[in-house]
Write a protein that holds these residues in place. Sequence first.
Motif, PDB file in Angstrom:
ATOM      1  N   GLU A   1      38.852 -14.292  17.325  1.00  0.00           N
ATOM      2  CA  GLU A   1      40.037 -14.714  17.369  1.00  0.00           C
ATOM      3  C   GLU A   1      40.606 -16.019  17.048  1.00  0.00           C
ATOM      4  O   GLU A   1      41.167 -16.805  16.861  1.00  0.00           O
ATOM      5  CB  GLU A   1      40.672 -14.232  18.646  1.00  0.00           C
ATOM      6  CG  GLU A   1      40.520 -12.603  18.858  1.00  0.00           C
ATOM      7  CD  GLU A   1      40.967 -12.432  19.527  1.00  0.00           C
ATOM      8  OE1 GLU A   1      41.594 -12.524  20.763  1.00  0.00           O
ATOM      9  OE2 GLU A   1      41.595 -11.022  19.759  1.00  0.00           O
ATOM     10  N   GLN A   2      39.330 -16.914  17.723  1.00  0.00           N
ATOM     11  CA  GLN A   2      39.391 -18.492  18.229  1.00  0.00           C
ATOM     12  C   GLN A   2      39.065 -18.790  16.485  1.00  0.00           C
ATOM     13  O   GLN A   2      39.953 -19.926  16.077  1.00  0.00           O
ATOM     14  CB  GLN A   2      38.158 -18.801  18.497  1.00  0.00           C
ATOM     15  CG  GLN A   2      38.589 -18.152  20.248  1.00  0.00           C
ATOM     16  CD  GLN A   2      37.544 -18.959  21.777  1.00  0.00           C
ATOM     17  OE1 GLN A   2      36.487 -18.775  21.297  1.00  0.00           O
ATOM     18  NE2 GLN A   2      37.342 -19.088  22.429  1.00  0.00           N
ATOM     19  N   LEU A   3      38.401 -18.079  15.422  1.00  0.00           N
ATOM     20  CA  LEU A   3      38.027 -18.902  14.857  1.00  0.00           C
ATOM     21  C   LEU A   3      39.407 -18.629  13.492  1.00  0.00           C
ATOM     22  O   LEU A   3      39.549 -19.578  12.874  1.00  0.00           O
ATOM     23  CB  LEU A   3      36.712 -17.781  14.165  1.00  0.00           C
ATOM     24  CG  LEU A   3      35.653 -18.460  14.227  1.00  0.00           C
ATOM     25  CD1 LEU A   3      34.435 -17.409  14.140  1.00  0.00           C
ATOM     26  CD2 LEU A   3      35.167 -20.191  14.077  1.00  0.00           C
ATOM     27  N   GLU A   4      39.912 -17.479  13.476  1.00  0.00           N
ATOM     28  CA  GLU A   4      41.408 -17.011  12.555  1.00  0.00           C
ATOM     29  C   GLU A   4      42.144 -18.139  13.070  1.00  0.00           C
ATOM     30  O   GLU A   4      42.702 -18.870  12.405  1.00  0.00           O
ATOM     31  CB  GLU A   4      41.710 -15.916  13.154  1.00  0.00           C
ATOM     32  CG  GLU A   4      40.257 -14.815  12.696  1.00  0.00           C
ATOM     33  CD  GLU A   4      41.295 -13.286  12.879  1.00  0.00           C
ATOM     34  OE1 GLU A   4      42.726 -13.140  13.701  1.00  0.00           O
ATOM     35  OE2 GLU A   4      40.717 -12.643  12.353  1.00  0.00           O
ATOM     36  N   PHE A   5      42.162 -18.714  14.092  1.00  0.00           N
ATOM     37  CA  PHE A   5      43.018 -19.615  15.285  1.00  0.00           C
ATOM     38  C   PHE A   5      42.945 -20.963  14.819  1.00  0.00           C
ATOM     39  O   PHE A   5      43.797 -21.842  13.826  1.00  0.00           O
ATOM     40  CB  PHE A   5      42.748 -19.985  16.664  1.00  0.00           C
ATOM     41  CG  PHE A   5      44.202 -21.054  17.364  1.00  0.00           C
ATOM     42  CD1 PHE A   5      45.442 -20.309  17.219  1.00  0.00           C
ATOM     43  CD2 PHE A   5      43.127 -21.864  17.577  1.00  0.00           C
ATOM     44  CE1 PHE A   5      46.597 -21.289  17.600  1.00  0.00           C
ATOM     45  CE2 PHE A   5      44.090 -22.710  17.864  1.00  0.00           C
ATOM     46  CZ  PHE A   5      46.576 -22.181  18.390  1.00  0.00           C
ATOM     47  N   LEU A   6      42.145 -21.486  14.194  1.00  0.00           N
ATOM     48  CA  LEU A   6      41.281 -22.469  13.849  1.00  0.00           C
ATOM     49  C   LEU A   6      41.403 -22.621  12.269  1.00  0.00           C
ATOM     50  O   LEU A   6      41.678 -23.448  11.871  1.00  0.00           O
ATOM     51  CB  LEU A   6      40.152 -22.657  14.151  1.00  0.00           C
ATOM     52  CG  LEU A   6      39.482 -23.161  16.105  1.00  0.00           C
ATOM     53  CD1 LEU A   6      37.963 -23.212  16.057  1.00  0.00           C
ATOM     54  CD2 LEU A   6      40.026 -24.500  16.242  1.00  0.00           C
ATOM     55  N   LEU A   7      41.652 -21.936  11.779  1.00  0.00           N
ATOM     56  CA  LEU A   7      41.433 -20.872  10.304  1.00  0.00           C
ATOM     57  C   LEU A   7      43.065 -21.465  10.134  1.00  0.00           C
ATOM     58  O   LEU A   7      43.360 -22.201   9.218  1.00  0.00           O
ATOM     59  CB  LEU A   7      40.872 -19.920  10.075  1.00  0.00           C
ATOM     60  CG  LEU A   7      41.286 -19.913   8.319  1.00  0.00           C
ATOM     61  CD1 LEU A   7      40.282 -21.107   7.355  1.00  0.00           C
ATOM     62  CD2 LEU A   7      40.580 -18.368   8.001  1.00  0.00           C
ATOM     63  N   ARG A   8      43.978 -21.187  11.114  1.00  0.00           N
ATOM     64  CA  ARG A   8      45.478 -20.846  10.742  1.00  0.00           C
ATOM     65  C   ARG A   8      45.614 -22.220  11.057  1.00  0.00           C
ATOM     66  O   ARG A   8      46.972 -22.847  10.040  1.00  0.00           O
ATOM     67  CB  ARG A   8      46.053 -19.545  11.273  1.00  0.00           C
ATOM     68  CG  ARG A   8      46.174 -18.154  11.388  1.00  0.00           C
ATOM     69  CD  ARG A   8      47.201 -17.791  11.245  1.00  0.00           C
ATOM     70  NE  ARG A   8      47.008 -17.637  13.281  1.00  0.00           N
ATOM     71  CZ  ARG A   8      46.211 -16.996  13.815  1.00  0.00           C
ATOM     72  NH1 ARG A   8      45.584 -15.927  13.348  1.00  0.00           N
ATOM     73  NH2 ARG A   8      45.946 -17.115  15.250  1.00  0.00           N
ATOM     74  N   GLN A   9      44.987 -23.173  11.628  1.00  0.00           N
ATOM     75  CA  GLN A   9      45.820 -24.200  11.875  1.00  0.00           C
ATOM     76  C   GLN A   9      45.239 -25.655  11.368  1.00  0.00           C
ATOM     77  O   GLN A   9      46.230 -26.173  10.326  1.00  0.00           O
ATOM     78  CB  GLN A   9      44.927 -24.992  13.477  1.00  0.00           C
ATOM     79  CG  GLN A   9      45.322 -24.510  14.417  1.00  0.00           C
ATOM     80  CD  GLN A   9      47.147 -24.150  14.708  1.00  0.00           C
ATOM     81  OE1 GLN A   9      47.906 -23.904  14.794  1.00  0.00           O
ATOM     82  NE2 GLN A   9      46.735 -25.204  15.777  1.00  0.00           N
ATOM     83  N   ASN A  10      44.127 -24.902  10.905  1.00  0.00           N
ATOM     84  CA  ASN A  10      43.262 -25.957   9.194  1.00  0.00           C
ATOM     85  C   ASN A  10      44.464 -25.571   8.006  1.00  0.00           C
ATOM     86  O   ASN A  10      44.945 -26.601   7.582  1.00  0.00           O
ATOM     87  CB  ASN A  10      42.269 -25.133   8.901  1.00  0.00           C
ATOM     88  CG  ASN A  10      41.829 -26.556  10.271  1.00  0.00           C
ATOM     89  OD1 ASN A  10      41.570 -26.986  10.478  1.00  0.00           O
ATOM     90  ND2 ASN A  10      40.028 -25.556  10.142  1.00  0.00           N
TER      91      ASN A  10
ATOM     92  N   SER B   1      48.212 -27.339   8.134  1.00  0.00           N
ATOM     93  CA  SER B   1      48.363 -28.675   8.069  1.00  0.00           C
ATOM     94  C   SER B   1      47.711 -29.494   6.961  1.00  0.00           C
ATOM     95  O   SER B   1      47.458 -29.153   6.098  1.00  0.00           O
ATOM     96  CB  SER B   1      46.950 -29.543   9.016  1.00  0.00           C
ATOM     97  OG  SER B   1      46.051 -29.713   9.041  1.00  0.00           O
TER      98      SER B   1
ATOM     99  N   THR C   1      35.483 -14.523  19.768  1.00  0.00           N
ATOM    100  CA  THR C   1      35.282 -15.448  18.607  1.00  0.00           C
ATOM    101  C   THR C   1      36.088 -15.716  17.678  1.00  0.00           C
ATOM    102  O   THR C   1      36.567 -16.754  16.676  1.00  0.00           O
ATOM    103  CB  THR C   1      33.805 -15.854  19.157  1.00  0.00           C
ATOM    104  OG1 THR C   1      33.022 -15.708  19.852  1.00  0.00           O
ATOM    105  CG2 THR C   1      32.856 -16.344  17.868  1.00  0.00           C
TER     106      THR C   1
END
Length: 156
Positions: free
Chosen positions: A144-153, A156, A142
């Motif tokens: 890792e997924q949150l870190e990925f989403l944060l990087r994506q945000n 962009s 979870t």
Amino acid sequence: MGEENNYKNILYVDDEVHNLNSFRAVFRRSYNIFTALSAEEGRKILAENTIHLIITDQRMPGTTGIEFLESIIKDHPSVPRILLTGYTDINAVIDAINKGSVYKYVQKPWSEEELRSTIENALKLYTTTKSQEELTDKLLTTNEQLEFLLRQNLLS
């Protein structure tokens, strides 16, 4: 003797056949019992089966119980280990705890009541440890997924 224990697999390693037979006779209705006459046989059983608890005698020819337990820690770190011994050598007990990561030391001849209680507690420990490991894995995923989403945000 709860139903959750009916599917728990216990490995008992002892070079004396009558000890293995006695253990199987007492505990076979509560658990799936695997027995081995040597450390080598015990390792084979561990390689081929999911084992929830390991019980071993200390005094065996070739490989002592402590040496056996020490040799399997890397591949089976979560499995509780119980050492049975018929003598009161404090150094063996200390080695068992320090080298073999033994959960409990039980003196031979064991009493059914004491050993049953020790087995129940060890299996509860195993279940708790496994649950904690699963929760930790989920938390890491979870995170890792949150870190990925944060990087994506942030990109962009």
